[in-house]
Design an enzyme around this catalytic site. Sequence first.
Site, PDB file in Angstrom:
ATOM      1  N   ARG A 276       0.714  -0.886  -0.022  1.00  0.00           N
ATOM      2  CA  ARG A 276       0.054   0.198  -0.086  1.00  0.00           C
ATOM      3  C   ARG A 276       1.140   1.506  -0.367  1.00  0.00           C
ATOM      4  NH1 ARG A 276      -3.817  -0.582   3.770  1.00  0.00           N
ATOM      5  NH2 ARG A 276      -5.008  -2.247   1.885  1.00  0.00           N
ATOM      6  N   ALA A 277       1.980   1.108   0.556  1.00  0.00           N
ATOM      7  CA  ALA A 277       2.890   2.930   0.758  1.00  0.00           C
ATOM      8  C   ALA A 277       3.337   2.595  -0.764  1.00  0.00           C
ATOM      9  CB  ALA A 277       3.767   2.545   1.244  1.00  0.00           C
TER      10      ALA A 277
END
Length: 676
Positions: A276-277
């Site tokens: 997700r980062a």
Amino acid sequence: MSTPYPFTALVGQDSLRLALLINAVSPAVGGVLVRGEKGTAKSTAVRALSALMPEVDVVPGCRFSCAPASPDPACPDGPHAPGTAGQARPARMVELPVGASEDRLVGALDIERALSEGVKAFEPGLLADAHRGILYVDEVNLLHDHLVDLLLDAAAMGASYVEREGVSVRHAARFLLVGTMNPEEGELRPQLLDRFGLTVEVAASRDPDQRVEVVRRRLAYDADPDGFAARWAQEEADVRARIVAARELLPSVRLGDGALRQIAATCAAFEVDGMRADIVMARTATALAAWAGRTDVLAEDVRQAALLALPHRRRRNPFDAPGLDEDKLDETLEEFSGDDEPDPDPDPDQGPDGPGGGGGDGGDGGQPEPDDGPRGDDTGATPEAGENGQPQPSGAGEQSAVRAAEPFRTKVLSVPGIGEGAAGRRSRARTEHGRTTGARRPRGTLTKLHLAATVQAAAPHQRARGRSGPGLVVRRDDLRQATREGREGNLVLFVVDASGSMAARQRMSAVKGAVLSLLLDAYQRRDKVGLVTFRGSGADVALPPTSSVDAAAARLESLPTGGRTPLAAGLLRAHDVLRVERLRDPARRPLVVLVTDGRATGGPEPVALAGRAARLFEAEGVASVVVDCESGPVRLGLAGQLAGELGGTAVTLDELRADSIAGLVRDVQGTSRRAA
């Protein structure tokens, strides 16, 4: 204006303004979490953003803000014909109160009409109001777990689902999630923390000129709110126009392979979990380029995206402060910048063995850990060793704080009986969520229908009510609320013996490690915690009851030791803390965790007074656990006697571990005795 400061006028809030503007340009970034001390205009900045959001076109009369060009096919107010003439309105900012109910968040079904008439009478909640707008949660770290779960579901799926007793309603719920919090009051669950695309830390400026400007603008607003707003209206209009232009430019921004490699390398270098980062950084860097009016993502965009998207994703446990090593970030970006020029030769004077290096005698990393030396006895009358290995003056009776041992997974300590406190994960309680255990008449609005009990209550009256068809004639008096049993969070009050006897044989390091482990367990079980310490001539409240477990860990880490053992003073101070907290939060049941070797040497008649104080806890039914810290070949068993006077149980440091064989045997023996 509805806020004291226009968005463009906020002083000392550059990172916060940038993070909010990025999300205004690209809501797909995932929202903002604003962390900071009280009184730093966190809420003011968020509320000011709503005035800058571009207007949205909605289907007239639709309570769910459907877009005319692409209406939601499952909209409860639909179906809407595509191409319906739209109606422009300002984007909403919806505030979710910390104490809101589940029905207020997701909406409510009229269960009575659904059963008797077979219609879906649905009242939209805050998630429907926030669709295509902003959902703002002040003090988001204090939000109840069941509301956090609902937010996670809506944020992940872009839709809200309400399903009860065979009645199902779904509607779109895509919003910009913004939360503000004071870290002193506790941290967020990791799952929700990761859902925020960006995070910023806000602190009050220490520059006198900026502080003067803040006060001046606040007083100007108080004197003439309309005039103050008018003074900044043009600048706000310019910012709004720039947001619109950046949104239009966003699809044309190119994220090249070089920038993508920098993003991936940065996330890998900082060991963030999941992917997700990487996605958030890519969206943030693209939005930054659009905000700057560019169509190419530059290295500076990637760097700024990392500073906003990664700090809160690097926490490995609740006691880690969010942050990012900017030197390491710059090195990673430089390494993957695509520049073929070799790095300059390192300065020989700055190598590993040079000044500032880790080798030799010049760095802290090469220093051997000093021997603590012999410990003094419980009276503190003999010389004690300090951190540098040198004896302290005789009679000092205090030693410097020692580091805690590594934390471990602990056994589950719980309060007996069934409570009705705040939802958590420790002790049994009657809650809104959990397994169904029975039914009762509803008190107020019906939230959880017990279908079988409702049908059973209505069945005897069907002939008298003139039932003629297949439908069941249900009235308000027939409805039954399901009673459920789940888990609650407790107030875990740590009462820690910090006297000289606890410091003997370097025992305090193990004791602090055990308490740190229990604090980690309290964080995971959503408890409030407090810390009372006693040594010398009295007891102190090191930390009043709070939700901030990391604050308790910090106080524990700096706890010095030495002196006599005023056990009675520690128990009486703990009793005072519980008495006050009972008035503030009567539904939250306490669990006292007393960490001691059981000695009582401080104060007049120390043993007798400690016994009377302990029996006070037993008389009031306060649940307690004594962590027996006595060690060595000869043991007096004082902690076990104290546990009996408290009406609680005693466990040793070894038995506290979840994987302890001794603790497992003890549990089996205790179960056998209860069965007998």
